[in-house]
Write a protein that holds these residues in place. Structure first.
Motif, PDB file in Angstrom:
ATOM      1  N   SER A  21       0.832  -1.203   0.000  1.00 60.99           N
ATOM      2  CA  SER A  21       0.000   0.000   0.000  1.00 60.99           C
ATOM      3  C   SER A  21       0.866   1.252   0.000  1.00 60.99           C
ATOM      4  N   GLU A  22       0.342   2.287  -0.632  1.00 58.33           N
ATOM      5  CA  GLU A  22       0.986   3.585  -0.548  1.00 58.33           C
ATOM      6  C   GLU A  22       0.740   4.174   0.838  1.00 58.33           C
ATOM      7  N   LEU A  23       1.693   4.939   1.336  1.00 59.51           N
ATOM      8  CA  LEU A  23       1.454   5.699   2.557  1.00 59.51           C
ATOM      9  C   LEU A  23       0.426   6.770   2.243  1.00 59.51           C
ATOM     10  N   SER A  24      -0.645   6.825   3.032  1.00 64.67           N
ATOM     11  CA  SER A  24      -1.675   7.826   2.764  1.00 64.67           C
ATOM     12  C   SER A  24      -1.093   9.217   2.993  1.00 64.67           C
ATOM     13  N   PRO A  25      -1.332  10.155   2.071  1.00 67.13           N
ATOM     14  CA  PRO A  25      -0.770  11.502   2.222  1.00 67.13           C
ATOM     15  C   PRO A  25      -1.519  12.281   3.298  1.00 67.13           C
ATOM     16  N   LYS A  26      -0.864  13.265   3.884  1.00 67.45           N
ATOM     17  CA  LYS A  26      -1.519  14.138   4.870  1.00 67.45           C
ATOM     18  C   LYS A  26      -2.555  14.979   4.147  1.00 67.45           C
ATOM     19  N   PRO A  27      -3.823  14.895   4.573  1.00 67.44           N
ATOM     20  CA  PRO A  27      -4.866  15.608   3.830  1.00 67.44           C
ATOM     21  C   PRO A  27      -4.881  17.098   4.148  1.00 67.44           C
ATOM     22  N   ASN A  28      -5.400  17.854   3.203  1.00 69.94           N
ATOM     23  CA  ASN A  28      -5.592  19.286   3.367  1.00 69.94           C
ATOM     24  C   ASN A  28      -7.059  19.586   3.074  1.00 69.94           C
ATOM     25  N   ILE A  29      -7.727  20.352   3.950  1.00 71.31           N
ATOM     26  CA  ILE A  29      -9.155  20.619   3.815  1.00 71.31           C
ATOM     27  C   ILE A  29      -9.373  21.902   3.018  1.00 71.31           C
ATOM     28  N   ILE A  30     -10.308  21.823   2.057  1.00 70.15           N
ATOM     29  CA  ILE A  30     -10.663  22.967   1.218  1.00 70.15           C
ATOM     30  C   ILE A  30     -12.174  23.152   1.281  1.00 70.15           C
ATOM     31  N   ALA A  31     -12.633  24.402   1.441  1.00 79.02           N
ATOM     32  CA  ALA A  31     -14.063  24.723   1.476  1.00 79.02           C
ATOM     33  C   ALA A  31     -14.461  25.405   0.177  1.00 79.02           C
ATOM     34  N   ASN A  32     -15.646  25.040  -0.345  1.00 79.37           N
ATOM     35  CA  ASN A  32     -16.107  25.649  -1.589  1.00 79.37           C
ATOM     36  C   ASN A  32     -16.728  27.024  -1.368  1.00 79.37           C
ATOM     37  N   ASN A  33     -16.933  27.408  -0.099  1.00 79.99           N
ATOM     38  CA  ASN A  33     -17.487  28.720   0.223  1.00 79.99           C
ATOM     39  C   ASN A  33     -16.763  29.228   1.451  1.00 79.99           C
ATOM     40  N   SER A  34     -16.006  30.302   1.292  1.00 82.93           N
ATOM     41  CA  SER A  34     -15.172  30.771   2.397  1.00 82.93           C
ATOM     42  C   SER A  34     -15.950  31.622   3.395  1.00 82.93           C
ATOM     43  N   ARG A  35     -17.134  32.145   3.015  1.00 79.61           N
ATOM     44  CA  ARG A  35     -17.916  32.992   3.920  1.00 79.61           C
ATOM     45  C   ARG A  35     -19.398  32.636   3.807  1.00 79.61           C
ATOM     46  N   PRO A  36     -19.797  31.448   4.261  1.00 81.19           N
ATOM     47  CA  PRO A  36     -21.201  31.051   4.154  1.00 81.19           C
ATOM     48  C   PRO A  36     -22.084  31.814   5.131  1.00 81.19           C
ATOM     49  N   VAL A  37     -23.355  31.986   4.740  1.00 80.89           N
ATOM     50  CA  VAL A  37     -24.340  32.662   5.580  1.00 80.89           C
ATOM     51  C   VAL A  37     -25.195  31.611   6.269  1.00 80.89           C
ATOM     52  N   GLU A  38     -25.372  31.774   7.587  1.00 87.54           N
ATOM     53  CA  GLU A  38     -26.145  30.823   8.375  1.00 87.54           C
ATOM     54  C   GLU A  38     -27.585  30.738   7.865  1.00 87.54           C
ATOM     55  N   GLN A  39     -28.129  29.491   7.795  1.00 89.29           N
ATOM     56  CA  GLN A  39     -29.499  29.200   7.383  1.00 89.29           C
ATOM     57  C   GLN A  39     -29.792  29.661   5.963  1.00 89.29           C
TER      58      GLN A  39
END
Length: 396
Positions: free
Chosen positions: A173-191
Motif C-alpha cells: 500500500s501507498e502511505l496515505s498523504p496528509k490531507p488538506n481541507i478545502i471549502a467551496n465557500n469561504s464565507r457562508p451565511v447561516e441558514q
C-alpha cells in the motif's frame, strides 16, 4: 484425469529449463507437455482454467502427500518502500529444492531457487535484485513498490520426489498523504448557504473520517458548528490527520437587548443605554428617539436629562454581510424631582377594634404616583386595610 496427472519422472540428462547451463541431477523432475510413459509425443490435453497452472503448457501439480507447506506474510500489511518476509513454514525436514515464483508457476516467473545440497542459491529470470532467499526457504523482499503486489508461490521438491506448492498474497500500500481541507465557500451565511468540505489530495484504497472538536461529524452538523474540523485518512499501513480547519460563518444579528432596564429618570440625570447582539461580522448600531437618529454607536449617553428627553428609544442593529437587521425598544420617562411627602393621620391615638384610622399621603407635586411601605416593605391591600384608587389614602 487431467494431463498433469500423466506426468512422469524423466531420469535422463535433461537441461534445467530455469538454468539451461546446468544438467538436471537425479531426483529432479522435468514436466514435458504431451510426453507419456513410452516417451512418445502426444498432443496435450486441455489445460486447467483455474489455479497457478491455468494456461501453463508445462506445470507440476502437487501429488497426494501428507506433507504441507504454509506461507505467512510478515508483516501482513506493508507500505511502499518497506520490506516483507514470506515465511516458509512446515517445510519437510529434508527437501531437494525450493523455488519461489511471482505469479504463475512458469519458468519466466521464477525468482530464485535453493538446492540445500550443496547449499546453492540460483537467481531466476524474475529476480529483481530486491529478493533474498534464506536457507530455511523464506523469502525477503526489500524496497517494495506497488508493482510487487500479487500472488507468490513456493514450490518444494521433497526427497521422495513429491512436489508441494503453496501461495502467499502480498499487498503493498501507498502511505496515505496528509490531507488538506478545502471549502467551496469561504464565507457562508447561516441558514442560507451550504458548505462542502473536501480533502486534497485523493488517494486510492483510503478510508476517510471527519471530525469536529475531536468528535465524529454527525449528519445534524449545522453552520453554527464553526469547527475546528479535521479529516483523517487511513489505509492498512498509515493514518494521517489534516491541520484543524475553522469555518468563518456569517450570521445575525440576533434580536438585541438594551441595558439597563430602568425606565424612570429625574430631571438632570444622565441616561446611558447599551445595546447588545450576537453577529458575525460584528453588527452596526443606530439609536433613535422616535424617528430621530441620535447616534451610530453601541452606547447611547444623554446627560442633564430634560422633560423633552422622554420617549421611545430604539436600537437598530444591522449586518451588511447577511443583509439582516433587528430592533429593540425601551420607553424612557423623565420627571421632575419630587419633594418629600408627609402623612396626615385622622387619629394618632387608636384603640384596637374601635373606629378606623385614615392615613393620607400629602405632596405638592403633580403627576406623581404614591406607594405605601410598612417596615421598608411594599404595603399591599388586605382584609383590614384599603387603598384609594390613587393610592393617596390608606384606611386601617
Amino acid at each position: 484425469m487431467t494431463w498433469a496427472d500423466k506426468l512422469e519422472e524423466v531420469r535422463f540428462a535433461w537441461l534445467d529449463p530455469l538454468t539451461p547451463t546446468e544438467l538436471l541431477v537425479p531426483g529432479d523432475l522435468l514436466s514435458v507437455e504431451g510426453l507419456d510413459t513410452s516417451g512418445i509425443w502426444n498432443p496435450p490435453r486441455p489445460l486447467p482454467t483455474e489455479g497457478p497452472c491455468s494456461g501453463v503448457g508445462s506445470c507440476l501439480q502437487s501429488p497426494s502427500s501428507t506433507a504441507q507447506v504454509t506461507v505467512e506474510v510478515v508483516p501482513p500489511n506493508v507500505a511502499e518502500g518497506k520490506e516483507v518476509v514470506l515465511l516458509a513454514l512446515k517445510l519437510p525436514e529434508k527437501f531437494s529444492r525450493v523455488d519461489w515464483f511471482r505469479g504463475y508457476l512458469l519458468p519466466a516467473n521464477n525468482i530464485v531457487l535453493l538446492r540445500p545440497n550443496p547449499g546453492n542459491i540460483t537467481k531466476g529470470p524474475a529476480h529483481s535484485g530486491k529478493e533474498t532467499l534464506y536457507s530455511n526457504g523464506s523469502l525477503l523482499i526489500q524496497n517494495l513498490t506497488i508493482g510487487d503486489t500479487g500472488t507468490y508461490y513456493i514450490q518444494v521438491y521433497t526427497v521422495n520426489s513429491d512436489i508441494i506448492y503453496e501461495e502467499g498474497q502480498l499487498h503493498v500500500s501507498e502511505l496515505s498523504p496528509k490531507p488538506n481541507i478545502i471549502a467551496n465557500n469561504s464565507r457562508p451565511v447561516e441558514q442560507e448557504d451550504s458548505v462542502e468540505l473536501t480533502y486534497k489530495p485523493e488517494s486510492p484504497n483510503t478510508t476517510y473520517k471527519w471530525f469536529i472538536n475531536t468528535q465524529l461529524v454527525k449528519p445534524s452538523t449545522n453552520l453554527k458548528d464553526t469547527g475546528p474540523y479535521e479529516c483523517e485518512t487511513s489505509n492498512p499501513v498509515s493514518v494521517h490527520h489534516s491541520h484543524p480547519f475553522n469555518l468563518t460563518i456569517l450570521y445575525g444579528p440576533d434580536t438585541p437587548t438594551i441595558s439597563p432596564s430602568k425606565l424612570n429618570y429625574s430631571l438632570g440625570e444622565t441616561l446611558s443605554l447599551s445595546c447588545h447582539t450576537d453577529s458575525n461580522p460584528p453588527a452596526q448600531f443606530s439609536w433613535f428617539l422616535g424617528k430621530k437618529n441620535l447616534t451610530s454607536t453601541q452606547i447611547l449617553s444623554i446627560s442633564n436629562l430634560s422633560l423633552h428627553d422622554s420617549g421611545s428609544y430604539s436600537c437598530l442593529v444591522s449586518n451588511q454581510a447577511t443583509q439582516l437587521n433587528k430592533t429593540a425598544v425601551i420607553n424612557i420617562r423623565v420627571s421632575e424631582s419630587v419633594a418629600p411627602p408627609s402623612i396626615l393621620a385622622s387619629n394618632t391615638t387608636v384603640t384596637e377594634g374601635a373606629d378606623p384610622v385614615v392615613l393620607t399621603c400629602l405632596t405638592n407635586d403633580t403627576g406623581v404616583s404614591t406607594q405605601w411601605y410598612l417596615n421598608n416593605k411594599d404595603l399591599q391591600p388586605a382584609e383590614r386595610r384599603k387603598l384609594s384608587a390613587d393610592n393617596r389614602t390608606l384606611t386601617l
